[in-house]
Write a protein that holds these residues in place. Sequence first.
Motif, PDB file in Angstrom:
ATOM      1  N   GLY A  17       0.820  -1.210   0.000  1.00  0.00           N
ATOM      2  CA  GLY A  17       0.000   0.000   0.000  1.00  0.00           C
ATOM      3  C   GLY A  17       0.847   1.250   0.000  1.00  0.00           C
ATOM      4  N   THR A  18       2.071   1.156  -0.533  1.00  0.00           N
ATOM      5  CA  THR A  18       3.014   2.276  -0.586  1.00  0.00           C
ATOM      6  C   THR A  18       3.133   2.938   0.780  1.00  0.00           C
ATOM      7  OG1 THR A  18       2.172   2.654  -2.849  1.00  0.00           O
ATOM      8  CG2 THR A  18       3.743   4.259  -1.981  1.00  0.00           C
ATOM      9  N   PHE A  19       3.572   2.133   1.721  1.00  0.00           N
ATOM     10  CA  PHE A  19       3.795   2.594   3.096  1.00  0.00           C
ATOM     11  C   PHE A  19       2.520   3.103   3.765  1.00  0.00           C
ATOM     12  CE2 PHE A  19       8.158   1.899   2.612  1.00  0.00           C
ATOM     13  CZ  PHE A  19       8.618   2.480   1.457  1.00  0.00           C
ATOM     14  N   ALA A  20       1.396   2.475   3.424  1.00  0.00           N
ATOM     15  CA  ALA A  20       0.117   2.914   3.997  1.00  0.00           C
ATOM     16  C   ALA A  20       0.115   2.852   5.519  1.00  0.00           C
ATOM     17  CB  ALA A  20      -1.016   2.043   3.441  1.00  0.00           C
ATOM     18  N   TYR A  21       0.909   1.921   6.078  1.00  0.00           N
ATOM     19  CA  TYR A  21       0.920   1.747   7.528  1.00  0.00           C
ATOM     20  C   TYR A  21       1.588   2.908   8.250  1.00  0.00           C
ATOM     21  CZ  TYR A  21      -0.703  -3.075   7.169  1.00  0.00           C
ATOM     22  OH  TYR A  21      -1.465  -4.202   6.936  1.00  0.00           O
ATOM     23  N   ALA A  22       2.266   3.775   7.490  1.00  0.00           N
ATOM     24  CA  ALA A  22       3.034   4.851   8.122  1.00  0.00           C
ATOM     25  C   ALA A  22       2.532   6.240   7.755  1.00  0.00           C
ATOM     26  CB  ALA A  22       4.508   4.717   7.743  1.00  0.00           C
ATOM     27  N   ILE A  23       1.374   6.333   7.130  1.00  0.00           N
ATOM     28  CA  ILE A  23       0.867   7.662   6.777  1.00  0.00           C
ATOM     29  C   ILE A  23      -0.421   7.962   7.535  1.00  0.00           C
ATOM     30  CG2 ILE A  23       1.995   7.727   4.526  1.00  0.00           C
ATOM     31  CD1 ILE A  23      -0.547   6.829   3.225  1.00  0.00           C
ATOM     32  N   ASP A  24      -0.783   9.220   7.557  1.00  0.00           N
ATOM     33  CA  ASP A  24      -1.836   9.714   8.443  1.00  0.00           C
ATOM     34  C   ASP A  24      -3.214   9.160   8.122  1.00  0.00           C
ATOM     35  OD1 ASP A  24      -2.327  11.221  10.697  1.00  0.00           O
ATOM     36  OD2 ASP A  24      -2.934  12.992   9.578  1.00  0.00           O
ATOM     37  N   THR A  25      -3.405   8.680   6.910  1.00  0.00           N
ATOM     38  CA  THR A  25      -4.738   8.179   6.527  1.00  0.00           C
ATOM     39  C   THR A  25      -4.926   6.706   6.883  1.00  0.00           C
ATOM     40  OG1 THR A  25      -3.889   7.699   4.308  1.00  0.00           O
ATOM     41  CG2 THR A  25      -4.966   9.826   4.645  1.00  0.00           C
ATOM     42  N   PHE A  26      -3.943   6.109   7.542  1.00  0.00           N
ATOM     43  CA  PHE A  26      -4.032   4.686   7.900  1.00  0.00           C
ATOM     44  C   PHE A  26      -5.146   4.477   8.925  1.00  0.00           C
ATOM     45  CE2 PHE A  26      -2.659   1.077  10.583  1.00  0.00           C
ATOM     46  CZ  PHE A  26      -2.695   0.084   9.608  1.00  0.00           C
ATOM     47  N   ASN A  27      -5.918   3.402   8.749  1.00  0.00           N
ATOM     48  CA  ASN A  27      -6.992   3.064   9.685  1.00  0.00           C
ATOM     49  C   ASN A  27      -7.316   1.574   9.598  1.00  0.00           C
ATOM     50  OD1 ASN A  27      -8.700   2.772   7.357  1.00  0.00           O
ATOM     51  ND2 ASN A  27      -9.015   4.991   7.365  1.00  0.00           N
ATOM     52  N   ILE A  28      -8.318   1.152  10.334  1.00  0.00           N
ATOM     53  CA  ILE A  28      -8.698  -0.266  10.355  1.00  0.00           C
ATOM     54  C   ILE A  28      -9.095  -0.744   8.963  1.00  0.00           C
ATOM     55  CG2 ILE A  28     -10.473  -1.866  11.154  1.00  0.00           C
ATOM     56  CD1 ILE A  28      -8.434  -1.478  13.240  1.00  0.00           C
ATOM     57  N   SER A  29      -9.778   0.099   8.216  1.00  0.00           N
ATOM     58  CA  SER A  29     -10.181  -0.288   6.857  1.00  0.00           C
ATOM     59  C   SER A  29      -8.973  -0.534   5.969  1.00  0.00           C
ATOM     60  CB  SER A  29     -11.062   0.813   6.237  1.00  0.00           C
ATOM     61  OG  SER A  29     -12.241   0.998   6.982  1.00  0.00           O
ATOM     62  N   THR A  30      -7.976   0.332   6.087  1.00  0.00           N
ATOM     63  CA  THR A  30      -6.748   0.149   5.320  1.00  0.00           C
ATOM     64  C   THR A  30      -6.055  -1.138   5.733  1.00  0.00           C
ATOM     65  OG1 THR A  30      -6.474   2.548   5.291  1.00  0.00           O
ATOM     66  CG2 THR A  30      -4.584   1.227   4.649  1.00  0.00           C
ATOM     67  N   LEU A  31      -6.072  -1.422   7.031  1.00  0.00           N
ATOM     68  CA  LEU A  31      -5.440  -2.633   7.554  1.00  0.00           C
ATOM     69  C   LEU A  31      -6.081  -3.878   6.949  1.00  0.00           C
ATOM     70  CD1 LEU A  31      -3.419  -3.836   9.625  1.00  0.00           C
ATOM     71  CD2 LEU A  31      -5.259  -3.756  11.305  1.00  0.00           C
ATOM     72  N   SER A  32      -7.410  -3.860   6.814  1.00  0.00           N
ATOM     73  CA  SER A  32      -8.130  -5.010   6.247  1.00  0.00           C
ATOM     74  C   SER A  32      -7.868  -5.155   4.755  1.00  0.00           C
ATOM     75  CB  SER A  32      -9.635  -4.847   6.493  1.00  0.00           C
ATOM     76  OG  SER A  32      -9.917  -4.751   7.865  1.00  0.00           O
ATOM     77  N   ALA A  33      -7.700  -4.019   4.081  1.00  0.00           N
ATOM     78  CA  ALA A  33      -7.553  -4.056   2.617  1.00  0.00           C
ATOM     79  C   ALA A  33      -6.118  -4.290   2.169  1.00  0.00           C
ATOM     80  CB  ALA A  33      -8.074  -2.748   2.025  1.00  0.00           C
ATOM     81  N   THR A  34      -5.159  -3.970   3.005  1.00  0.00           N
ATOM     82  CA  THR A  34      -3.760  -4.077   2.605  1.00  0.00           C
ATOM     83  C   THR A  34      -2.974  -4.853   3.656  1.00  0.00           C
ATOM     84  OG1 THR A  34      -3.302  -1.930   3.638  1.00  0.00           O
ATOM     85  CG2 THR A  34      -3.760  -1.925   1.287  1.00  0.00           C
ATOM     86  N   ALA A  35      -3.173  -6.163   3.683  1.00  0.00           N
ATOM     87  CA  ALA A  35      -2.463  -7.003   4.658  1.00  0.00           C
ATOM     88  C   ALA A  35      -0.959  -6.879   4.438  1.00  0.00           C
ATOM     89  CB  ALA A  35      -2.903  -8.451   4.510  1.00  0.00           C
ATOM     90  N   PRO A  36      -0.188  -6.708   5.509  1.00  0.00           N
ATOM     91  CA  PRO A  36       1.276  -6.547   5.364  1.00  0.00           C
ATOM     92  C   PRO A  36       1.900  -7.804   4.770  1.00  0.00           C
ATOM     93  CG  PRO A  36       0.681  -6.902   7.665  1.00  0.00           C
ATOM     94  CD  PRO A  36      -0.597  -6.700   6.925  1.00  0.00           C
ATOM     95  N   ASP A  37       3.014  -7.625   4.076  1.00  0.00           N
ATOM     96  CA  ASP A  37       3.592  -8.737   3.313  1.00  0.00           C
ATOM     97  C   ASP A  37       4.835  -9.363   3.933  1.00  0.00           C
ATOM     98  OD1 ASP A  37       5.274  -6.575   2.911  1.00  0.00           O
ATOM     99  OD2 ASP A  37       5.637  -7.022   0.796  1.00  0.00           O
ATOM    100  N   ILE A  38       5.340  -8.845   5.049  1.00  0.00           N
ATOM    101  CA  ILE A  38       6.560  -9.401   5.625  1.00  0.00           C
ATOM    102  C   ILE A  38       6.302 -10.802   6.164  1.00  0.00           C
ATOM    103  CG2 ILE A  38       8.246  -9.176   7.494  1.00  0.00           C
ATOM    104  CD1 ILE A  38       8.069  -6.166   7.190  1.00  0.00           C
ATOM    105  N   GLN A  39       7.234 -11.711   5.857  1.00  0.00           N
ATOM    106  CA  GLN A  39       7.174 -13.088   6.379  1.00  0.00           C
ATOM    107  C   GLN A  39       8.422 -13.374   7.218  1.00  0.00           C
ATOM    108  OE1 GLN A  39       5.624 -16.227   3.490  1.00  0.00           O
ATOM    109  NE2 GLN A  39       6.402 -14.701   2.065  1.00  0.00           N
ATOM    110  N   ILE A  40       8.219 -14.040   8.341  1.00  0.00           N
ATOM    111  CA  ILE A  40       9.338 -14.506   9.155  1.00  0.00           C
ATOM    112  C   ILE A  40       9.496 -15.991   8.878  1.00  0.00           C
ATOM    113  CG2 ILE A  40      10.340 -14.620  11.457  1.00  0.00           C
ATOM    114  CD1 ILE A  40       9.669 -11.779  10.546  1.00  0.00           C
ATOM    115  N   CYS A  41      10.662 -16.397   8.401  1.00  0.00           N
ATOM    116  CA  CYS A  41      10.895 -17.778   7.983  1.00  0.00           C
ATOM    117  C   CYS A  41      12.106 -18.366   8.710  1.00  0.00           C
ATOM    118  CB  CYS A  41      11.120 -17.844   6.472  1.00  0.00           C
ATOM    119  SG  CYS A  41       9.789 -17.064   5.506  1.00  0.00           S
ATOM    120  N   ASN A  42      12.270 -19.683   8.569  1.00  0.00           N
ATOM    121  CA  ASN A  42      13.416 -20.321   9.252  1.00  0.00           C
ATOM    122  C   ASN A  42      14.643 -20.428   8.357  1.00  0.00           C
ATOM    123  OD1 ASN A  42      12.670 -22.426   7.531  1.00  0.00           O
ATOM    124  ND2 ASN A  42      13.130 -24.000   9.064  1.00  0.00           N
ATOM    125  N   ASN A  43      14.502 -20.041   7.079  1.00  0.00           N
ATOM    126  CA  ASN A  43      15.657 -20.011   6.190  1.00  0.00           C
ATOM    127  C   ASN A  43      15.373 -19.078   5.015  1.00  0.00           C
ATOM    128  OD1 ASN A  43      14.089 -21.477   4.298  1.00  0.00           O
ATOM    129  ND2 ASN A  43      14.810 -23.429   5.133  1.00  0.00           N
TER     130      ASN A  43
END
Length: 248
Positions: free
Chosen positions: A146-172
Amino acid sequence: MPSTTKSKYSSFNTSSHIQSSPRGFTLIEIAVVLVIVGLLISSILGPLSSQQTRKNIQSTETLIQEAEAAILGYLAQNGHLPCPATITPTNSNGAESRVGGANTNCRSEHGFIPNADLGLNGIVDANNILTDHWGNPIRYSLTSVGTFAYAIDTFNISTLSATAPDIQICNNTACATTVATNIAAVIFSLGPDASQPAPFQSENIDNLNAIFVNREPSEAAGAAFDDILTWISSNQIAYTLVESGQAN
């Protein structure tokens, strides 16, 4: 009349009772002593070094937990996550780095803890970047969905639902086993060997994708790992927004 009694010393043969000089240490004896002293010193310094390493690890883990709490506090107050601080190409001097000022997009999704905005009590380097207990910068990466949607002033619960974050924690690096998904931010230290990261650790600083590795500490050749990670999930963000009254 002259005495005929012989002195008890009269028969002492000086020629056969010459006092010998003290014998010095041989080279072999000296070498043995040095080896023993070396072993004793090693037996003392070894545990002291291990204790210091454990202390540095525990102190860094605590600092990273405090950084996580401060980021969530920033979220509760502002309704969005802070951007990472940067050194290159723009030195933000320990503050979050944005392209065009307040509430604009982050300059980069990868960088460092923006301690000038968070105010953690810790040691900073020449660039005002918060460091771990080996003197290396503590890193902070943010999802760029979401082009850094999580860090801008318009971020809200609706944005959170529509743009799930993509970072994955893996073992390798190939992410054969996923430890956690839907991660919005990662906070981590490169540990004691920051200057010589192994392949698994290099994945955490390659800035090529949204995969981060977390696994049990190891010194095995080709599989060494001593990074210290924590992360912030989308569920933590939703909870913080609701609890702080920032949800809208």
